[in-house]
Design a protein around this motif. Sequence first.
Motif, PDB file in Angstrom:
ATOM      1  N   SER A   7       1.046  -1.018  -0.256  1.00 26.60           N
ATOM      2  CA  SER A   7       0.214  -0.273   0.449  1.00 26.60           C
ATOM      3  C   SER A   7       0.872   1.092   0.215  1.00 26.60           C
ATOM      4  CB  SER A   7      -1.201  -0.459   1.435  1.00 26.60           C
ATOM      5  OG  SER A   7      -1.514   1.065   1.185  1.00 26.60           O
ATOM      6  N   ILE A   8       0.382   2.187  -1.182  1.00 19.95           N
ATOM      7  CA  ILE A   8       1.286   3.527  -0.859  1.00 19.95           C
ATOM      8  C   ILE A   8       0.579   5.002  -0.592  1.00 19.95           C
ATOM      9  CG2 ILE A   8       2.776   5.437  -2.139  1.00 19.95           C
ATOM     10  CD1 ILE A   8       3.364   2.874  -4.199  1.00 19.95           C
ATOM     11  N   LYS A   9      -0.062   5.182   0.545  1.00 25.48           N
ATOM     12  CA  LYS A   9      -0.566   6.459   1.035  1.00 25.48           C
ATOM     13  C   LYS A   9      -0.678   7.278   0.743  1.00 25.48           C
ATOM     14  CE  LYS A   9      -0.951   4.128   5.786  1.00 25.48           C
ATOM     15  NZ  LYS A   9      -0.549   4.051   6.829  1.00 25.48           N
ATOM     16  N   ILE A  10      -1.850   8.225  -0.075  1.00 29.00           N
ATOM     17  CA  ILE A  10      -1.569   9.124  -0.953  1.00 29.00           C
ATOM     18  C   ILE A  10      -2.175  10.422  -0.363  1.00 29.00           C
ATOM     19  CG2 ILE A  10      -2.089  10.767  -3.111  1.00 29.00           C
ATOM     20  CD1 ILE A  10       0.633   8.726  -3.139  1.00 29.00           C
ATOM     21  N   GLY A  11      -2.097  11.637  -0.166  1.00 30.21           N
ATOM     22  CA  GLY A  11      -3.468  12.330   0.739  1.00 30.21           C
ATOM     23  C   GLY A  11      -4.511  12.556   0.403  1.00 30.21           C
ATOM     24  N   SER A  12      -5.245  12.542  -1.099  1.00 27.30           N
ATOM     25  CA  SER A  12      -5.770  13.439  -2.083  1.00 27.30           C
ATOM     26  C   SER A  12      -6.427  12.414  -2.758  1.00 27.30           C
ATOM     27  CB  SER A  12      -5.509  14.526  -1.984  1.00 27.30           C
ATOM     28  OG  SER A  12      -4.897  14.440  -3.978  1.00 27.30           O
ATOM     29  N   TYR A  13      -7.761  12.702  -3.000  1.00 29.84           N
ATOM     30  CA  TYR A  13      -8.104  11.930  -3.964  1.00 29.84           C
ATOM     31  C   TYR A  13      -7.100  12.058  -5.300  1.00 29.84           C
ATOM     32  CZ  TYR A  13     -11.688  10.041  -7.083  1.00 29.84           C
ATOM     33  OH  TYR A  13     -12.094   8.801  -8.189  1.00 29.84           O
ATOM     34  N   THR A  14      -7.782  12.939  -6.212  1.00 33.06           N
ATOM     35  CA  THR A  14      -6.996  13.544  -7.360  1.00 33.06           C
ATOM     36  C   THR A  14      -5.772  12.979  -7.130  1.00 33.06           C
ATOM     37  OG1 THR A  14      -8.568  15.668  -7.071  1.00 33.06           O
ATOM     38  CG2 THR A  14      -6.330  15.680  -8.489  1.00 33.06           C
ATOM     39  N   LEU A  15      -4.537  13.626  -6.424  1.00 31.17           N
ATOM     40  CA  LEU A  15      -3.611  12.943  -6.437  1.00 31.17           C
ATOM     41  C   LEU A  15      -3.896  11.591  -6.909  1.00 31.17           C
ATOM     42  CD1 LEU A  15      -1.530  15.387  -4.252  1.00 31.17           C
ATOM     43  CD2 LEU A  15      -1.351  15.356  -6.272  1.00 31.17           C
ATOM     44  N   ALA A  16      -4.307  10.759  -5.854  1.00 29.61           N
ATOM     45  CA  ALA A  16      -4.123   9.026  -6.615  1.00 29.61           C
ATOM     46  C   ALA A  16      -4.803   8.799  -7.481  1.00 29.61           C
ATOM     47  CB  ALA A  16      -5.405   8.606  -4.648  1.00 29.61           C
ATOM     48  N   MET A  17      -6.001   9.249  -7.921  1.00 30.75           N
ATOM     49  CA  MET A  17      -6.055   8.838  -9.406  1.00 30.75           C
ATOM     50  C   MET A  17      -5.211   9.363 -10.277  1.00 30.75           C
ATOM     51  SD  MET A  17      -9.529   7.827  -9.207  1.00 30.75           S
ATOM     52  CE  MET A  17      -9.747   8.484 -11.370  1.00 30.75           C
ATOM     53  N   ARG A  18      -4.485  10.587 -10.004  1.00 28.82           N
ATOM     54  CA  ARG A  18      -3.215  10.958 -10.891  1.00 28.82           C
ATOM     55  C   ARG A  18      -2.499   9.852 -11.013  1.00 28.82           C
ATOM     56  NH1 ARG A  18      -2.578  17.493  -9.709  1.00 28.82           N
ATOM     57  NH2 ARG A  18      -4.914  17.808 -10.772  1.00 28.82           N
ATOM     58  N   GLY A  19      -2.010   9.391  -9.820  1.00 34.38           N
ATOM     59  CA  GLY A  19      -0.884   8.450  -9.351  1.00 34.38           C
ATOM     60  C   GLY A  19      -1.053   6.890  -9.997  1.00 34.38           C
ATOM     61  N   CYS A  20      -2.319   6.416  -9.979  1.00 34.93           N
ATOM     62  CA  CYS A  20      -2.851   5.369 -10.203  1.00 34.93           C
ATOM     63  C   CYS A  20      -2.960   5.194 -11.931  1.00 34.93           C
ATOM     64  CB  CYS A  20      -4.226   4.835  -9.407  1.00 34.93           C
ATOM     65  SG  CYS A  20      -4.398   2.883  -9.706  1.00 34.93           S
ATOM     66  N   GLU A  21      -3.245   5.974 -11.884  1.00 35.18           N
ATOM     67  CA  GLU A  21      -3.197   6.701 -13.628  1.00 35.18           C
ATOM     68  C   GLU A  21      -1.637   6.499 -14.518  1.00 35.18           C
ATOM     69  OE1 GLU A  21      -4.042   9.798 -17.022  1.00 35.18           O
ATOM     70  OE2 GLU A  21      -5.456   9.905 -15.689  1.00 35.18           O
ATOM     71  N   LEU A  22      -0.559   7.146 -13.476  1.00 25.88           N
ATOM     72  CA  LEU A  22       0.626   7.332 -14.262  1.00 25.88           C
ATOM     73  C   LEU A  22       1.118   6.007 -14.058  1.00 25.88           C
ATOM     74  CD1 LEU A  22       3.322   9.089 -15.158  1.00 25.88           C
ATOM     75  CD2 LEU A  22       3.664   9.209 -12.312  1.00 25.88           C
ATOM     76  N   LEU A  23       1.168   5.214 -12.754  1.00 18.12           N
ATOM     77  CA  LEU A  23       1.572   4.349 -13.067  1.00 18.12           C
ATOM     78  C   LEU A  23       1.418   2.593 -13.720  1.00 18.12           C
ATOM     79  CD1 LEU A  23       1.329   3.963  -9.210  1.00 18.12           C
ATOM     80  CD2 LEU A  23       2.952   3.877  -9.794  1.00 18.12           C
ATOM     81  N   ARG A  24       0.009   2.879 -14.352  1.00 17.71           N
ATOM     82  CA  ARG A  24      -0.680   2.600 -14.939  1.00 17.71           C
ATOM     83  C   ARG A  24      -0.247   2.480 -16.358  1.00 17.71           C
ATOM     84  NH1 ARG A  24      -6.341   3.195 -12.971  1.00 17.71           N
ATOM     85  NH2 ARG A  24      -6.466   0.902 -11.499  1.00 17.71           N
ATOM     86  N   ASN A  26       2.999   2.849 -17.122  1.00 18.78           N
ATOM     87  CA  ASN A  26       4.341   2.584 -16.881  1.00 18.78           C
ATOM     88  C   ASN A  26       4.194   1.083 -16.326  1.00 18.78           C
ATOM     89  OD1 ASN A  26       6.179   5.693 -16.830  1.00 18.78           O
ATOM     90  ND2 ASN A  26       4.034   5.784 -16.173  1.00 18.78           N
ATOM     91  N   GLY A  27       3.437   0.698 -16.695  1.00 16.73           N
ATOM     92  CA  GLY A  27       3.271  -0.847 -16.609  1.00 16.73           C
ATOM     93  C   GLY A  27       3.181  -1.612 -14.814  1.00 16.73           C
ATOM     94  N   ILE A  28       2.862  -0.846 -13.849  1.00 17.76           N
ATOM     95  CA  ILE A  28       2.674  -0.722 -13.058  1.00 17.76           C
ATOM     96  C   ILE A  28       1.161  -1.256 -12.291  1.00 17.76           C
ATOM     97  CG2 ILE A  28       2.589  -0.669 -10.114  1.00 17.76           C
ATOM     98  CD1 ILE A  28       5.606   1.167 -11.381  1.00 17.76           C
ATOM     99  N   SER A  29       0.553  -2.776 -12.700  1.00 16.05           N
ATOM    100  CA  SER A  29      -1.043  -2.501 -12.106  1.00 16.05           C
ATOM    101  C   SER A  29      -0.953  -1.817 -10.393  1.00 16.05           C
ATOM    102  CB  SER A  29      -1.557  -4.148 -11.867  1.00 16.05           C
ATOM    103  OG  SER A  29      -0.665  -4.829 -12.866  1.00 16.05           O
ATOM    104  N   CYS A  30      -2.405  -1.301 -10.416  1.00 18.91           N
ATOM    105  CA  CYS A  30      -3.095  -0.508  -9.313  1.00 18.91           C
ATOM    106  C   CYS A  30      -3.901  -0.695  -8.991  1.00 18.91           C
ATOM    107  CB  CYS A  30      -2.370   0.657  -9.255  1.00 18.91           C
ATOM    108  SG  CYS A  30      -2.857   1.881 -10.365  1.00 18.91           S
ATOM    109  N   GLU A  31      -4.642  -0.324  -7.795  1.00 17.94           N
ATOM    110  CA  GLU A  31      -5.918  -0.063  -7.923  1.00 17.94           C
ATOM    111  C   GLU A  31      -5.945   1.199  -6.269  1.00 17.94           C
ATOM    112  OE1 GLU A  31      -7.863  -2.935  -4.921  1.00 17.94           O
ATOM    113  OE2 GLU A  31      -7.599  -4.199  -6.163  1.00 17.94           O
ATOM    114  N   MET A  32      -6.949   1.638  -6.553  1.00 22.02           N
ATOM    115  CA  MET A  32      -7.379   2.972  -5.256  1.00 22.02           C
ATOM    116  C   MET A  32      -8.315   1.859  -4.264  1.00 22.02           C
ATOM    117  SD  MET A  32      -7.448   6.268  -6.379  1.00 22.02           S
ATOM    118  CE  MET A  32      -9.162   7.232  -5.746  1.00 22.02           C
ATOM    119  N   ARG A  33      -8.007   2.946  -3.052  1.00 23.25           N
ATOM    120  CA  ARG A  33      -8.669   1.957  -1.711  1.00 23.25           C
ATOM    121  C   ARG A  33      -9.023   3.853  -0.832  1.00 23.25           C
ATOM    122  NH1 ARG A  33      -7.212  -3.636  -0.319  1.00 23.25           N
ATOM    123  NH2 ARG A  33      -7.782  -4.535  -2.561  1.00 23.25           N
ATOM    124  N   LYS A  34     -10.182   3.991  -0.589  1.00 26.49           N
ATOM    125  CA  LYS A  34      -9.824   5.111   0.725  1.00 26.49           C
ATOM    126  C   LYS A  34     -10.319   4.199   1.662  1.00 26.49           C
ATOM    127  CE  LYS A  34     -12.712   8.806   2.566  1.00 26.49           C
ATOM    128  NZ  LYS A  34     -13.662   9.509   2.728  1.00 26.49           N
TER     129      LYS A  34
END
Length: 71
Positions: A7-24, A26-34
């Motif tokens: 788990s990688i903790k991120i402080g906002s929904y927007t940044l977590a969405m951007r981060g997950c999109e960036l990871l994807r 770059n070939g890194i599978s991810c999912e987001m959870r509150k």
Amino acid sequence: MKGQKASIKIGSYTLAMRGCELLRQNGISCEMRKLSDPSGRYGCIYSIIVDQDRLWSAEKLLRSSGIMVLP
């Protein structure tokens, strides 16, 4: 170990969405959870879940892109 998640903790929904999109992108599978923050220190916290063996590279990519990773 295959199948282990991290788990990688991120402080906002927007940044977590951007981060997950960036990871994807770059070939890194991810999912987001509150997550709840019982201390109230960070307010809303979102977690980006990645494979354990990709944790280091995912955190490095997020940080180098200006996305703050919480401790």
